[in-house]
Design a protein around this motif. Structure first.
Motif, PDB file in Angstrom:
ATOM      1  N   ASP A   1     -27.109 -29.254 -53.407  1.00 13.12           N
ATOM      2  CA  ASP A   1     -26.654 -30.452 -54.100  1.00 13.12           C
ATOM      3  C   ASP A   1     -27.044 -31.698 -53.305  1.00 13.12           C
ATOM      4  O   ASP A   1     -26.694 -31.821 -52.126  1.00 13.12           O
ATOM      5  CB  ASP A   1     -25.134 -30.411 -54.284  1.00 13.12           C
TER       6      ASP A   1
ATOM      7  N   LYS B   1     -29.677 -29.843 -57.475  1.00 14.60           N
ATOM      8  CA  LYS B   1     -28.899 -30.626 -58.419  1.00 14.60           C
ATOM      9  C   LYS B   1     -28.593 -31.993 -57.796  1.00 14.60           C
ATOM     10  O   LYS B   1     -28.153 -32.069 -56.649  1.00 14.60           O
ATOM     11  CB  LYS B   1     -27.592 -29.911 -58.751  1.00 14.60           C
TER      12      LYS B   1
ATOM     13  N   VAL C   1     -26.132 -34.632 -57.568  1.00 14.10           N
ATOM     14  CA  VAL C   1     -24.718 -34.779 -57.913  1.00 14.10           C
ATOM     15  C   VAL C   1     -24.304 -36.244 -58.011  1.00 14.10           C
ATOM     16  O   VAL C   1     -23.276 -36.563 -58.620  1.00 14.10           O
ATOM     17  CB  VAL C   1     -23.807 -34.034 -56.913  1.00 14.10           C
ATOM     18  N   ASP C   2     -25.094 -37.146 -57.437  1.00 12.19           N
ATOM     19  CA  ASP C   2     -24.843 -38.581 -57.594  1.00 12.19           C
ATOM     20  C   ASP C   2     -26.104 -39.338 -57.183  1.00 12.19           C
ATOM     21  O   ASP C   2     -26.864 -38.888 -56.309  1.00 12.19           O
ATOM     22  CB  ASP C   2     -23.660 -39.046 -56.748  1.00 12.19           C
TER      23      ASP C   2
ATOM     24  N   ALA D   1     -17.723 -39.138 -53.271  1.00 13.37           N
ATOM     25  CA  ALA D   1     -18.157 -37.766 -53.573  1.00 13.37           C
ATOM     26  C   ALA D   1     -17.342 -36.748 -52.789  1.00 13.37           C
ATOM     27  O   ALA D   1     -16.910 -35.721 -53.338  1.00 13.37           O
ATOM     28  CB  ALA D   1     -19.644 -37.611 -53.265  1.00 13.37           C
TER      29      ALA D   1
ATOM     30  N   SER E   1     -13.743 -36.488 -54.054  1.00  9.56           N
ATOM     31  CA  SER E   1     -13.631 -35.817 -55.345  1.00  9.56           C
ATOM     32  C   SER E   1     -13.930 -34.319 -55.257  1.00  9.56           C
ATOM     33  O   SER E   1     -13.900 -33.617 -56.260  1.00  9.56           O
ATOM     34  CB  SER E   1     -14.569 -36.464 -56.366  1.00  9.56           C
TER      35      SER E   1
ATOM     36  N   LYS F   1     -16.819 -32.906 -54.267  1.00  8.22           N
ATOM     37  CA  LYS F   1     -18.207 -32.506 -54.495  1.00  8.22           C
ATOM     38  C   LYS F   1     -18.805 -31.916 -53.225  1.00  8.22           C
ATOM     39  O   LYS F   1     -18.551 -32.387 -52.121  1.00  8.22           O
ATOM     40  CB  LYS F   1     -19.044 -33.712 -54.940  1.00  8.22           C
ATOM     41  N   LYS F   2     -19.603 -30.885 -53.413  1.00  2.00           N
ATOM     42  CA  LYS F   2     -20.342 -30.306 -52.297  1.00  2.00           C
ATOM     43  C   LYS F   2     -21.631 -31.098 -52.117  1.00  2.00           C
ATOM     44  O   LYS F   2     -22.315 -31.418 -53.085  1.00  2.00           O
ATOM     45  CB  LYS F   2     -20.678 -28.838 -52.582  1.00  2.00           C
ATOM     46  N   ILE F   3     -21.920 -31.463 -50.883  1.00  4.37           N
ATOM     47  CA  ILE F   3     -23.144 -32.205 -50.589  1.00  4.37           C
ATOM     48  C   ILE F   3     -23.940 -31.425 -49.552  1.00  4.37           C
ATOM     49  O   ILE F   3     -23.425 -31.088 -48.482  1.00  4.37           O
ATOM     50  CB  ILE F   3     -22.841 -33.615 -50.033  1.00  4.37           C
TER      51      ILE F   3
END
Length: 356
Positions: free
Chosen positions: A163, A197, A199-200, A219, A222, A224-226
């Protein structure tokens, strides 16, 4: 976050107060100089900002290169204000400059500055950033699409599945779109087959680091995996890394930046930033001065490389960027004298420093 904002404010306040070229671009002999008013050529240099370290270097080096060839440079800094930049260009034209270098704050609004110069018969060289639909006389810059390609290529070699967050530069800076084009040239295949992907993805207003910090912070908060972050310069990369550090993720999430600022190179040495991109500013500044003298002397500077400004094909003297990782810091920015070894490795234990 408070510490980050304080540092950003203090840095900005202090600043307010204060490889190779493509074959085909060449100048004529320098034995004859253009006609000089009062014995000296005067060049105007309208800069969008001195916010980042690299722009201070550009200013200092270009002024020095011009001086060695007998020219004076009058510098104006718009502090990221496009209206102020137009006023400053008017000021430079009133100073009877012979030629204008401009780093546009806004790639579209700055067309007004070009029009003002043309009405006075003054040639315009876009320095590093292109002005759209303005038909300037020359563009001198790095291969900005390749900057993005280099960043994304190394990143996908390390993170082929995962991600990603993309932190673009300012929408008013056409370079931001070229970097983004470079990223996508590499990433699109991986995005299409769903191995990567996004994600942002954001655009940082006026290249503000706080936009980068907030994006990554949001991110993470929230959930989200980065796995990887592509940031359009080292200041944005540094802000992203600061947000990661608050969650003990600095060095675990790979981050790419560019400009080879000292802070970016230090993070590369420390291991919190995967890479930066070194852009040899001394070569760029020297090429810009050579182009200026060619245009003043002969109304011409030979070049077979062009770039579209949207409506016109602009002669383009292009410089290739260089990828910098922890494995080639010494062979690139240090050996070129861009940074000192002791500064790059300032935060690294002495027993891990490379041999000079």
């Amino acid at each position: 976050m408070k510490n980050f904002r304080l540092r950003a404010f203090l840095t900005g306040s202090a600043l307010i107060l204060s490889m190779f070229f493509t074959a085909g671009c060449s100048s004529s002999s320098e034995q004859d100089r253009p006609a000089e008013k009062n014995g000296k050529i005067t060049m105007g240099f309208s800069m969008a900002t001195l916010q980042e370290e690299r722009w201070q270097r550009d200013m200092d080096i270009l002024v020095a290169k011009a001086k060695t060839k007998g020219a004076e440079v009058i510098v104006q800094n718009a502090n990221n204000n496009s209206d102020d930049q137009i006023k400053q260009v008017k000021y430079l034209l009133d100073k009877n400059i012979d030629i204008l270098f401009i780093v546009p704050q806004d790639s579209e609004k700055s067309a007004e500055a070009v029009d003002l110069a043309k009405k006075k018969g003054i040639k315009v060289i876009c320095y590093d950033r292109l002005i759209k639909n303005a038909n300037v006389d020359f563009y001198v810059s790095f291969d900005n699409t390749k900057v993005g390609e280099y960043m994304a290529s190394l990143m996908v070699s390390k993170v082929p599945i995962g991600d990603y967050i993309i932190i673009n530069g300012a929408k008013t800076d056409y370079n931001s779109y070229m970097y983004n084009e470079g990223y996508k040239n590499i990433l699109n295949k991986y995005i299409y087959d769903k191995s990567i992907k996004i994600v942002d993805e954001i655009w940082a207003n006026d290249w503000r680091p706080e936009d980068s910090f907030k994006c990554v912070e949001k991110a993470l908060q929230s959930g989200k995996k980065i796995d990887a972050i592509l940031a359009a310069n080292d200041s944005l990369a540094g802000a992203a890394i600061e947000a990661l550090a608050e969650q003990q993720l600095a060095g675990k999430v790979l981050v790419a930046g560019h400009d080879a600022d000292i802070s970016g190179c230090q993070r590369v040495a420390e291991g919190t930033q995967l890479l930066t991109i070194y852009k040899p500013i001394d070569q760029l500044a020297e090429k810009a001065v050579d182009v200026a003298f060619g245009l003043l002397k002969n109304n011409y500077y030979a070049c077979n490389t062009y770039i579209s400004d949207g409506e016109n094909d602009i002669p383009f003297a292009k410089v290739d960027p260089i990828v910098v990782t922890k494995y080639n810091l010494v062979d690139t920015v240090i050996s070129d004298g861009f940074h000192r070894l002791e500064d790059v490795y300032l935060n690294v234990p002495r027993n891990r420093w490379p041999d000079k």
